[in-house]
Enzyme design. Structure first.
Site, PDB file in Angstrom:
ATOM      1  N   ASP A 115      46.129  29.142  45.290  1.00  0.00           N
ATOM      2  CA  ASP A 115      46.718  28.546  44.081  1.00  0.00           C
ATOM      3  C   ASP A 115      48.166  29.035  43.935  1.00  0.00           C
ATOM      4  O   ASP A 115      48.886  28.547  43.076  1.00  0.00           O
ATOM      5  CB  ASP A 115      45.914  28.878  42.827  1.00  0.00           C
ATOM      6  CG  ASP A 115      45.704  30.371  42.608  1.00  0.00           C
ATOM      7  OD1 ASP A 115      45.793  31.146  43.585  1.00  0.00           O
ATOM      8  OD2 ASP A 115      45.444  30.761  41.460  1.00  0.00           O
ATOM      9  N   HIS A 122      35.450  35.984  30.884  1.00  0.00           N
ATOM     10  CA  HIS A 122      35.585  34.568  31.263  1.00  0.00           C
ATOM     11  C   HIS A 122      34.439  33.741  30.667  1.00  0.00           C
ATOM     12  O   HIS A 122      33.911  32.836  31.309  1.00  0.00           O
ATOM     13  CB  HIS A 122      35.625  34.420  32.791  1.00  0.00           C
ATOM     14  CG  HIS A 122      36.899  34.958  33.392  1.00  0.00           C
ATOM     15  ND1 HIS A 122      38.076  34.252  33.350  1.00  0.00           N
ATOM     16  CD2 HIS A 122      37.178  36.119  34.026  1.00  0.00           C
ATOM     17  CE1 HIS A 122      39.032  34.969  33.948  1.00  0.00           C
ATOM     18  NE2 HIS A 122      38.516  36.105  34.362  1.00  0.00           N
ATOM     19  N   ASP A 164      33.845  29.329  33.525  1.00  0.00           N
ATOM     20  CA  ASP A 164      34.977  30.148  33.105  1.00  0.00           C
ATOM     21  C   ASP A 164      35.245  29.862  31.637  1.00  0.00           C
ATOM     22  O   ASP A 164      34.492  29.121  30.999  1.00  0.00           O
ATOM     23  CB  ASP A 164      36.216  29.900  33.995  1.00  0.00           C
ATOM     24  CG  ASP A 164      36.973  31.197  34.213  1.00  0.00           C
ATOM     25  OD1 ASP A 164      37.481  31.732  33.219  1.00  0.00           O
ATOM     26  OD2 ASP A 164      37.035  31.694  35.361  1.00  0.00           O
ATOM     27  N   GLU A 187      38.157  40.819  35.353  1.00  0.00           N
ATOM     28  CA  GLU A 187      39.020  40.605  34.188  1.00  0.00           C
ATOM     29  C   GLU A 187      38.238  40.490  32.882  1.00  0.00           C
ATOM     30  O   GLU A 187      38.297  39.473  32.196  1.00  0.00           O
ATOM     31  CB  GLU A 187      39.849  39.326  34.404  1.00  0.00           C
ATOM     32  CG  GLU A 187      40.733  39.410  35.624  1.00  0.00           C
ATOM     33  CD  GLU A 187      41.487  38.123  35.903  1.00  0.00           C
ATOM     34  OE1 GLU A 187      42.637  38.198  36.355  1.00  0.00           O
ATOM     35  OE2 GLU A 187      40.929  37.009  35.681  1.00  0.00           O
ATOM     36  N   TYR A 191      45.015  33.658  48.120  1.00  0.00           N
ATOM     37  CA  TYR A 191      44.972  32.855  46.894  1.00  0.00           C
ATOM     38  C   TYR A 191      45.830  31.610  47.119  1.00  0.00           C
ATOM     39  O   TYR A 191      47.054  31.646  47.038  1.00  0.00           O
ATOM     40  CB  TYR A 191      45.465  33.680  45.692  1.00  0.00           C
ATOM     41  CG  TYR A 191      44.343  34.417  45.008  1.00  0.00           C
ATOM     42  CD1 TYR A 191      43.275  34.921  45.744  1.00  0.00           C
ATOM     43  CD2 TYR A 191      44.322  34.601  43.627  1.00  0.00           C
ATOM     44  CE1 TYR A 191      42.234  35.585  45.121  1.00  0.00           C
ATOM     45  CE2 TYR A 191      43.286  35.269  43.003  1.00  0.00           C
ATOM     46  CZ  TYR A 191      42.248  35.761  43.755  1.00  0.00           C
ATOM     47  OH  TYR A 191      41.208  36.417  43.142  1.00  0.00           O
ATOM     48  N   ARG A 210      37.883  25.431  36.037  1.00  0.00           N
ATOM     49  CA  ARG A 210      39.170  25.072  35.410  1.00  0.00           C
ATOM     50  C   ARG A 210      39.394  23.563  35.522  1.00  0.00           C
ATOM     51  O   ARG A 210      39.837  22.920  34.588  1.00  0.00           O
ATOM     52  CB  ARG A 210      40.313  25.844  36.062  1.00  0.00           C
ATOM     53  CG  ARG A 210      40.639  27.176  35.419  1.00  0.00           C
ATOM     54  CD  ARG A 210      39.422  28.087  35.267  1.00  0.00           C
ATOM     55  NE  ARG A 210      39.775  29.407  34.812  1.00  0.00           N
ATOM     56  CZ  ARG A 210      40.039  30.444  35.628  1.00  0.00           C
ATOM     57  NH1 ARG A 210      39.949  30.297  36.950  1.00  0.00           N
ATOM     58  NH2 ARG A 210      40.356  31.616  35.137  1.00  0.00           N
TER      59      ARG A 210
END
Ligand code: ACM
Length: 486
Positions: free
Chosen positions: A374, A218, A147, A281, A372, A118
């Site tokens: 973030d 991703h 990603d 995901e 996490y 990212r």
């Protein structure tokens, strides 16, 4: 210092660190001679364990080289913060109190994860992060190398991956839902020499680097480079949004062949380290709309499009395992065909970790509620923008309260819990300073959790306050503690 010959590197690293911090010289003397620090191998200390005795001189017994390195870390912790400085400062002397420490980790897997997809972080920033990870006695660095928003490793056979896939036109400004973009190009990638430098630097600090190539979801940056591996004729750019792109790989046999070669190549850059194959995901919307994917479902007798993901999981796992590599994957792989022997990174919840262990898999705990980083550091409106908003808050106190073993797990299955790791997803981490702010002091709390020494947060807080002086000496732009324990 006298120590076994095979631990020469640990002395060199210690000597380099002290030379840089305070311009002191550490000399190695023959094991026949008596130094101020005397080191012996003692297998009874166990993996990564050590005993450190400070008396008239310093004596160390270590179970292995990592244990010796951790003993030297402890010794440095007993000294003033200047010993941790990354620029040279003056220090006339250092007085050690008499002490005896017997120490060793509860968990073998003590990880930090860094998303370099990212936002890209240059080699110097990654090396510095390795040093910080090692200073906290963590021993794995999991690099998330691709990603939707970027591909970060040069692969000679597929040059477009980095020529196209490593660059995007811009990034969201603020939250994705604010729908404002900065239109500032962003990108970068590592070549094989860069990776070798990171791996070697980490190895010397007893940190193993785990590469992750995250597929078949991703995958938008990959598809921007090589659209033939997608499900539609639509050309896509490297994504300039955060979230989960519905552009995923197609399930045609040439795509599975490509993925096997691609991941095999990247894995080869990381020695014999475990390989993370992603698997999180992966939306199935494009597969549901694809005649080829529906045919594949029929051919394989699948009733659910999610099983198509299992084609990737199985192919990659078997190929890597045949080369003697340990395979890790995010916990979604439990929902389709997953190969026995895969190690599951349980991120969606601790319950997923328990499920994996009960189904016979080894587990690395990464439950987002605790690991996490973030997520917001607090619910203060002053916090810089981070993933989501309340309730995505993880204070360092909450991290400290984490149980590595998932609740309700049969004690007989505890051995399947290999350890835990902290995640630094970087949608909102775009600089080394922001990385520091999000990682520290939460990583300090996490290091006690996964070393196995976390207890009462009231006892930890003064230790942490003391430790902040070391972070300061290391030039870490950590988040200040709030006045009150929450
Ligand atoms: C993940 O956070 N998608 C592993």
């Amino acid at each position: 210092m006298s120590a076994p010959e095979e631990w020469r590197e640990e002395i060199e690293t210690f000597a380099d660190d002290l030379a840089r911090a305070v311009d002191w010289e550490v000399r190695r003397v023959d094991s026949g001679a008596v130094g101020d620090i005397v080191v012996r191998h003692d297998a009874s200390r166990g993996a990564e364990g050590y005993r450190l005795v400070v008396g008239d001189r310093v004596e160390v017994e270590a179970g292995d080289a990592a244990g010796f390195a951790y003993a030297l870390t402890a010794l440095r912790q007993f000294g003033p913060p200047e010993l941790w400085s990354r620029t040279t400062t003056r220090l006339a002397h250092w007085t050690l109190d008499a002490v005896e420490v017997c120490d060793g980790p509860t968990y073998a897997w003590r990880g930090a994860h860094l998303d370099v997809a990212r936002h890209f972080f240059d080699v110097a920033t990654v090396l510095r992060f390795v040093d910080l990870v090692a200073a906290h006695r963590l021993n794995r660095l999991h690099l998330h190398l691709n990603d939707d928003q970027g591909w970060r490793v040069e692969v000679p056979e597929w040059p477009e991956l980095t020529r196209v896939g490593a660059w995007r036109r811009g990034s969201p400004l603020g939250h994705e839902f604010d729908d404002v973009r900065d239109d500032v190009p962003h990108g970068g990638y590592y070549d094989a020499d860069d990776i070798a430098r990171i791996v070697e630097h980490a190895r010397r600090r007893h940190v193993q680097v785990i590469p992750e190539i995250d597929l078949p979801g991703h995958a938008q940056a990959l598809l921007a480079a090589y659209p033939q591996f997608g499900n539609t004729a639509q050309r896509v750019d490297v994504w300039t949004h955060w979230g989960i792109s519905h552009h995923v790989l197609n399930v045609d046999p040439p795509t599975l062949d490509f993925v096997e070669r691609l991941v095999g190549y990247v894995a080869g850059l990381f020695g014999d380290a475990p390989v993370h194959i992603g698997g999180d995901e992966c939306p199935t919307t494009q597969w549901e709309a694809s005649a080829a994917a529906r045919e594949a479902m029929e051919r394989h007798g699948f009733h659910d499009p999610q099983q198509l993901q299992g084609l990737f999981t199985e192919r990659l796992s078997r190929s890597l395992m045949a080369q003697g590599r340990e395979v890790l994957a995010w916990d979604e792989v439990l929902d389709a065909q997953v190969v026995p022997g895969t190690t599951i990174c349980a991120w969606r919840s601790a319950r997923k970790g328990r499920e994996a262990a009960e189904r016979g898999f080894d587990v690395i705990m990464a439950p987002m509620q605790y690991t996490y980083f973030d997520w917001l550091n607090s619910d203060s409106p002053e916090e810089p923008v981070a993933v989501g908003a309340w309730p995505y808050v993880t204070t360092w106190e909450k991290v400290y309260a984490m149980s590595v073993v998932p609740e309700g797990l049969d004690p007989l299955l505890r051995g399947r819990v290999r350890g835990a790791q902290a995640q630094l997803w970087t949608e909102y981490i775009d600089s080394a300073a922001r990385l520091d702010y999000m990682a520290f002091p939460r990583l300090c709390a996490f290091s006690e959790v996964v070393w196995g020494t976390a207890g009462d947060v009231e006892d930890f807080r003064p230790r942490l306050e003391h430790h902040l002086a070391r972070l300061e000496a290391m030039g870490v732009a950590y988040r200040e503690l709030d006045d009150e324990v929450r």
